[in-house]
Design a protein around this motif. Structure first.
Motif, PDB file in Angstrom:
ATOM      1  N   LEU A   1       0.964  -1.127  -0.038  1.00 25.56           N
ATOM      2  CA  LEU A   1       0.144  -0.057  -0.334  1.00 25.56           C
ATOM      3  C   LEU A   1       0.933   1.209   0.062  1.00 25.56           C
ATOM      4  CD1 LEU A   1      -2.438  -1.277   3.087  1.00 25.56           C
ATOM      5  CD2 LEU A   1      -2.890  -1.042   0.526  1.00 25.56           C
ATOM      6  N   THR A   2       0.429   2.316  -0.378  1.00 21.61           N
ATOM      7  CA  THR A   2       1.209   3.470  -0.433  1.00 21.61           C
ATOM      8  C   THR A   2       1.121   4.022   1.433  1.00 21.61           C
ATOM      9  OG1 THR A   2      -1.002   5.007  -0.265  1.00 21.61           O
ATOM     10  CG2 THR A   2       0.223   4.310  -2.545  1.00 21.61           C
ATOM     11  N   VAL A   3       1.832   4.956   1.622  1.00 23.59           N
ATOM     12  CA  VAL A   3       1.985   5.307   2.991  1.00 23.59           C
ATOM     13  C   VAL A   3       0.837   6.219   3.552  1.00 23.59           C
ATOM     14  CG1 VAL A   3       2.967   7.333   4.582  1.00 23.59           C
ATOM     15  CG2 VAL A   3       4.497   5.683   2.997  1.00 23.59           C
ATOM     16  N   ALA A   4       0.044   6.871   2.361  1.00 21.68           N
ATOM     17  CA  ALA A   4      -1.279   7.294   2.975  1.00 21.68           C
ATOM     18  C   ALA A   4      -2.285   6.250   3.047  1.00 21.68           C
ATOM     19  CB  ALA A   4      -1.832   8.350   1.872  1.00 21.68           C
ATOM     20  N   GLN A   5      -2.260   5.239   2.146  1.00 20.74           N
ATOM     21  CA  GLN A   5      -3.206   4.138   2.205  1.00 20.74           C
ATOM     22  C   GLN A   5      -3.130   3.556   3.550  1.00 20.74           C
ATOM     23  OE1 GLN A   5      -2.369   2.098  -1.408  1.00 20.74           O
ATOM     24  NE2 GLN A   5      -3.361   3.580  -2.589  1.00 20.74           N
ATOM     25  N   ALA A   6      -1.825   3.325   3.981  1.00 22.97           N
ATOM     26  CA  ALA A   6      -1.589   2.416   5.059  1.00 22.97           C
ATOM     27  C   ALA A   6      -2.085   3.200   6.585  1.00 22.97           C
ATOM     28  CB  ALA A   6      -0.152   2.223   5.053  1.00 22.97           C
ATOM     29  N   LEU A   7      -1.704   4.426   6.421  1.00 24.02           N
ATOM     30  CA  LEU A   7      -2.196   5.530   7.586  1.00 24.02           C
ATOM     31  C   LEU A   7      -3.553   5.393   7.731  1.00 24.02           C
ATOM     32  CD1 LEU A   7      -1.482   7.352   9.800  1.00 24.02           C
ATOM     33  CD2 LEU A   7      -1.115   8.833   8.177  1.00 24.02           C
ATOM     34  N   VAL A   8      -4.247   5.701   6.731  1.00 28.41           N
ATOM     35  CA  VAL A   8      -5.900   5.543   6.889  1.00 28.41           C
ATOM     36  C   VAL A   8      -6.352   4.356   7.224  1.00 28.41           C
ATOM     37  CG1 VAL A   8      -8.055   5.839   5.561  1.00 28.41           C
ATOM     38  CG2 VAL A   8      -6.110   7.409   4.990  1.00 28.41           C
ATOM     39  N   ARG A   9      -5.885   3.151   6.748  1.00 24.10           N
ATOM     40  CA  ARG A   9      -6.213   1.929   7.318  1.00 24.10           C
ATOM     41  C   ARG A   9      -5.840   1.763   8.844  1.00 24.10           C
ATOM     42  NH1 ARG A   9      -5.631  -3.313   3.460  1.00 24.10           N
ATOM     43  NH2 ARG A   9      -6.667  -1.806   2.150  1.00 24.10           N
ATOM     44  N   PHE A  10      -4.684   1.962   9.188  1.00 22.40           N
ATOM     45  CA  PHE A  10      -4.250   2.129  10.316  1.00 22.40           C
ATOM     46  C   PHE A  10      -5.242   2.665  11.423  1.00 22.40           C
ATOM     47  CE2 PHE A  10      -2.210   3.884  13.839  1.00 22.40           C
ATOM     48  CZ  PHE A  10      -1.487   2.677  14.706  1.00 22.40           C
ATOM     49  N   LEU A  11      -5.423   3.843  11.086  1.00 18.97           N
ATOM     50  CA  LEU A  11      -6.376   4.623  11.920  1.00 18.97           C
ATOM     51  C   LEU A  11      -7.718   4.103  12.354  1.00 18.97           C
ATOM     52  CD1 LEU A  11      -5.248   8.284  10.844  1.00 18.97           C
ATOM     53  CD2 LEU A  11      -4.674   7.121  12.742  1.00 18.97           C
ATOM     54  N   ALA A  12      -8.214   3.584  11.035  1.00 17.08           N
ATOM     55  CA  ALA A  12      -9.589   3.022  11.078  1.00 17.08           C
ATOM     56  C   ALA A  12      -9.720   1.910  12.150  1.00 17.08           C
ATOM     57  CB  ALA A  12      -9.981   2.671   9.789  1.00 17.08           C
ATOM     58  N   ARG A  13      -8.704   1.406  12.584  1.00 17.86           N
ATOM     59  CA  ARG A  13      -8.542   0.156  13.332  1.00 17.86           C
ATOM     60  C   ARG A  13      -7.959   0.586  14.766  1.00 17.86           C
ATOM     61  NH1 ARG A  13      -8.654  -1.282   8.323  1.00 17.86           N
ATOM     62  NH2 ARG A  13      -9.373  -3.276   7.533  1.00 17.86           N
ATOM     63  N   GLN A  14      -7.937   1.700  15.180  1.00 17.02           N
ATOM     64  CA  GLN A  14      -7.420   2.006  16.529  1.00 17.02           C
ATOM     65  C   GLN A  14      -8.691   2.328  17.451  1.00 17.02           C
ATOM     66  OE1 GLN A  14      -4.020   1.554  17.079  1.00 17.02           O
ATOM     67  NE2 GLN A  14      -4.515   0.891  14.795  1.00 17.02           N
ATOM     68  N   TYR A  15      -8.749   1.839  18.517  1.00 17.41           N
ATOM     69  CA  TYR A  15      -9.897   1.901  19.394  1.00 17.41           C
ATOM     70  C   TYR A  15      -9.215   2.413  20.862  1.00 17.41           C
ATOM     71  CZ  TYR A  15     -12.666  -0.711  16.151  1.00 17.41           C
ATOM     72  OH  TYR A  15     -13.125  -1.027  14.766  1.00 17.41           O
ATOM     73  N   THR A  16     -10.233   2.981  21.628  1.00 21.45           N
ATOM     74  CA  THR A  16      -9.945   3.171  22.939  1.00 21.45           C
ATOM     75  C   THR A  16     -11.112   2.525  23.960  1.00 21.45           C
ATOM     76  OG1 THR A  16     -11.487   5.191  23.287  1.00 21.45           O
ATOM     77  CG2 THR A  16      -9.069   5.608  22.341  1.00 21.45           C
ATOM     78  N   GLU A  17     -10.547   2.267  25.040  1.00 24.25           N
ATOM     79  CA  GLU A  17     -11.330   1.556  26.130  1.00 24.25           C
ATOM     80  C   GLU A  17     -11.322   2.382  27.572  1.00 24.25           C
ATOM     81  OE1 GLU A  17     -12.234  -0.826  29.572  1.00 24.25           O
ATOM     82  OE2 GLU A  17     -10.182  -0.946  28.738  1.00 24.25           O
ATOM     83  N   ARG A  18     -12.197   2.501  28.148  1.00 23.86           N
ATOM     84  CA  ARG A  18     -12.192   2.904  29.436  1.00 23.86           C
ATOM     85  C   ARG A  18     -13.469   2.333  30.198  1.00 23.86           C
ATOM     86  NH1 ARG A  18     -11.627   9.121  31.159  1.00 23.86           N
ATOM     87  NH2 ARG A  18     -13.881   9.223  30.795  1.00 23.86           N
TER      88      ARG A  18
ATOM     89  N   LEU B   1     -10.937   5.549  17.945  1.00 22.91           N
ATOM     90  CA  LEU B   1     -10.178   6.465  18.517  1.00 22.91           C
ATOM     91  C   LEU B   1     -10.290   7.716  17.561  1.00 22.91           C
ATOM     92  CD1 LEU B   1      -7.936   7.857  19.956  1.00 22.91           C
ATOM     93  CD2 LEU B   1      -6.132   6.755  18.632  1.00 22.91           C
ATOM     94  N   VAL B   2     -10.232   7.350  16.142  1.00 27.34           N
ATOM     95  CA  VAL B   2     -10.367   8.666  15.016  1.00 27.34           C
ATOM     96  C   VAL B   2     -11.725   8.311  14.355  1.00 27.34           C
ATOM     97  CG1 VAL B   2      -9.350   9.662  13.137  1.00 27.34           C
ATOM     98  CG2 VAL B   2      -7.670   9.013  14.963  1.00 27.34           C
ATOM     99  N   GLY B   3     -12.747   8.987  14.690  1.00 27.23           N
ATOM    100  CA  GLY B   3     -13.795   8.653  13.996  1.00 27.23           C
ATOM    101  C   GLY B   3     -14.181   9.257  12.867  1.00 27.23           C
ATOM    102  N   ALA B   4     -13.453  10.301  12.208  1.00 27.30           N
ATOM    103  CA  ALA B   4     -13.668  10.687  10.906  1.00 27.30           C
ATOM    104  C   ALA B   4     -12.214  11.882  10.688  1.00 27.30           C
ATOM    105  CB  ALA B   4     -15.074  11.724  10.895  1.00 27.30           C
ATOM    106  N   MET B   5     -12.409  11.959   9.375  1.00 29.65           N
ATOM    107  CA  MET B   5     -11.275  12.876   8.830  1.00 29.65           C
ATOM    108  C   MET B   5     -11.734  13.960   8.160  1.00 29.65           C
ATOM    109  SD  MET B   5      -7.731  12.031   7.061  1.00 29.65           S
ATOM    110  CE  MET B   5      -7.177  10.645   7.983  1.00 29.65           C
TER     111      MET B   5
END
Length: 636
Positions: free
Chosen positions: A7-24, A31-35
């Protein structure tokens, strides 16, 4: 060999961000709900193309880069810092326009992810369009302006560098003691460069938002301090809300009888009608809270940074033996004012402190004293809101009174700068934990409208009000277009008072005679700088400017309701509250040189006055400044 994806760097970053979550507390969220984004040559072929391909990252089209950050910050604050938005921009002015928003986020300890484009890492041509050339450093770009206002900064000059940088970015965004603006500068060539990414990089990752418990020895010292105090006062800051510690604070106050004052960020930690809530503290505080602060022998700060507005520029806490006990998740804030530190999560710390106190209560006479003072202040609020004649133009405080009479705990009121924060801090009757949203850490004009959009996205279905004066409106109305485009039904109340009302009043108080603060025509032949005829507004003493902000808002797509009288205003506010589309209520208030109805400041604020001057107003103001400054002290 482990599996990988090319993937490109941009594609990888967007995919990474879509799979990050917080828990409390067992609750998980993205974690990142939109751009948010505005595209230029520095990000259109990188992040733009990646967002086009993404099925997991919602995109919101912004109009101003600073405003996009404000929207993301508003969303993060409404979400208790557990989720935020990202912002992508081009290089050059798109990137530098992020600086103000980044500063606001970091000052207020609110998470936002900034993804500005950057100049070529490979330097195929030097300089490229919008590149700042620095003769002594080839690796500097305008994005380095973001370093001092970011909680974390990195420049991704190689694809593989994204992996540790992205993980570090998520760590800081989710760290309650270190969060703020996080910047990943993305050179435009690297954004489009492909790389074989390990599959593990895109696995769902849950970032646990911790609740650190207090140290036993610090807790024991805190208990001793509270038990020894005769006139303790708690000061609730924004950390109470970020921690979700409102119930714990209520339990603490009810168990101990200790009154609770609030900073701008902490207001609403207790509802206004709770017996222990004594209102705002400091320069914009209530008489009740400020008098308690002057006589307090122990100040218990909970999640507060102790800004100069809170401490009245180090003049408020006047008891000769006053000591401080600071419950804060950061050691930096917990040690301020030579305090006993209690470094812990606000909710965890309050729970532990309440339990350890074992039923200890303040003296009954103290509770009676502040209860009676609270009743007296509420009568002053009633007087400020009172409007004997509904058919005249309202004052600013009567506008607040009209809104106060309409809202419920579901409504959210947003403001940031001008004279409104002072009136709101003193007068607003907060009904729910998140109704009061005043950004006063950076006090940024232009925050309100974009922040309202972010808040409404985080709290769909709730009425969200952006209160703005004409000066603030002119700073940044552009995100009205975004609200219209997305049909986010924010309610914008524009108060037209023909100038900078807050700074006009301050200017008069410090002997500057409202110089350069009025929105009026220049008198024919009047000088453009100070001198004969220049006083009272910098020669802007003619008729009010024929600026039609209502027409402007309508031209951007908003429905606009005009209110000429208080009666009109009440009807307009009710209509706006029920609206299912972005709606503006426009009202012309009594001008800045007439009485507003708000009680005067109950404590000082240090704005240095000219030490030598020829104009009598400045000479008199300096005398008052010297008198107030003489009461300042260092708490050691």
């Amino acid at each position: 060999m482990s599996a990988s994806q090319r993937l490109t760097v941009a594609q990888a970053l967007v995919r990474f961000l879509a799979r990050q979550y917080t828990e409390r507390d067992g609750r998980r969220q993205r974690l990142v709900g939109a751009m948010w984004g505005i595209f230029g040559h520095g990000n259109v072929a990188g992040i733009g193309q990646a967002l086009l391909e993404s099925e997991d990252m919602p995109f919101v089209q912004g109009r101003n880069e600073q405003a996009m950050v404000h929207a993301a910050v508003g969303h993060a604050r409404q979400s208790n810092r557990l989720t935020t938005h990202a912002v992508t921009t081009s290089i050059g002015p798109g990137a530098t326009n992020l600086v103000t928003g980044a500063a606001l986020a970091t000052v207020n300890r609110l998470p936002v992810l900034l993804l500005p484009g950057d100049t070529f890492a490979t330097r195929p041509a030097d300089p490229v369009l919008q590149q700042l050339e620095v003769p002594y450093a080839g690796d500097v770009s305008v994005n380095d302006c973001l370093r001092p206002v970011s909680a974390y900064f990195d420049r991704i000059t190689r694809p593989e560098a994204l992996i540790p940088a992205a993980l570090a970015a998520a760590r800081v965004l989710t760290d309650p003691a270190a969060t703020g603006a996080v910047t990943l500068a993305l050179p435009q060539d690297v954004q489009a460069e492909a790389y074989d990414w390990p599959e593990e990089f895109f696995a769902e990752r849950v970032w646990h938002v911790r609740r650190p418990q207090p140290d036993p020895e610090e807790l024991a010292a805190a208990v001793l301090a509270v038990r020894s105090a005769r006139r303790p006062l708690a000061v609730a800051g924004g950390g109470v809300h970020h921690s979700g510690a409102e119930d714990a604070l209520r339990t603490f106050a009810e168990a101990t009888g200790i009154p609770v004052a609030s900073t701008q960020a902490g207001k609403g930690s207790l509802p206004y009608d709770h017996p222990a809530d004594v209102g705002g503290i400091g320069h914009t505080g209530t008489a009740t809270a400020d008098e308690l602060a002057r006589t307090a022998d122990l100040v218990i700060g909970v999640g507060t940074r102790y800004t100069d507005f809170t401490t009245a520029s180090a003049t408020l806490f006047a008891h000769p033996g006053v000591r401080f006990l600071n419950l804060n998740i950061t050691g930096f804030d917990a040690h301020k004012l030579a305090a006993l530190p209690l470094v812990a999560d606000a909710r965890a710390g309050l729970d532990a402190l309440t339990a350890a106190l074992g039923g200890h209560r303040a003296e009954p006479g103290y509770e009676t004293e502040y209860a009676e003072a609270k009743e007296r202040w509420e009568r002053r609020v009633d007087a400020a809101y009172e409007a004997p004649d509904p058919d005249v133009r309202p004052t600013q405080t009567q506008v607040l009174g009209a809104l106060d009479g309409l809202v419920t705990g579901d409504d959210i009121v947003i403001n940031a700068a001008g004279s409104l924060p002072g009136d709101l801090h003193k007068l607003w009757r907060t009904r729910s934990r998140d109704q009061y949203h005043v950004e006063y850490g950076y006090s940024c004009m232009g925050y309100e409208i974009p922040a309202a959009i972010g808040v409404a996205m985080a709290a769909p279905g709730r009425p969200v009000w952006a209160l703005v004066g004409d000066g603030t409106y002119l700073m940044n109305p552009t995100e009205i277009v975004t609200a219209v485009q997305e049909n986010v039904p924010i309610k914008v109340v524009v108060l037209q008072n023909h100038g900078y009302a807050s700074i006009g009043g301050l200017s008069e108080a410090v002997g500057s005679e409202r110089f350069g603060t009025a929105y009026r025509h220049r008198e024919p032949g009047a000088p453009r700088a100070g001198g004969p005829g220049a006083a009272g507004g910098g020669a802007y003493t003619g008729a009010p400017l024929p600026v039609d902000l209502a027409a402007n808002a309508a031209s951007l797509g908003m429905r606009v309701i005009l209110a000429k009288t208080l009666r009109d205003l009440r009807e307009a506010l009710a209509e706006a509250r029920a609206a299912d589309r972005p709606t503006c209520v426009y009202v012309e208030t009594e001008t800045a040189d007439t009485v507003s109805g708000a009680p005067p400041a109950q404590a000082w604020w240090d704005v240095p006055v000219a030490e030598t001057a020829t104009r009598p107003t400045a000479v008199k103001a300096r005398e008052e400044y010297d008198r107030q400054a003489s009461t300042r002290r260092r708490h050691l």
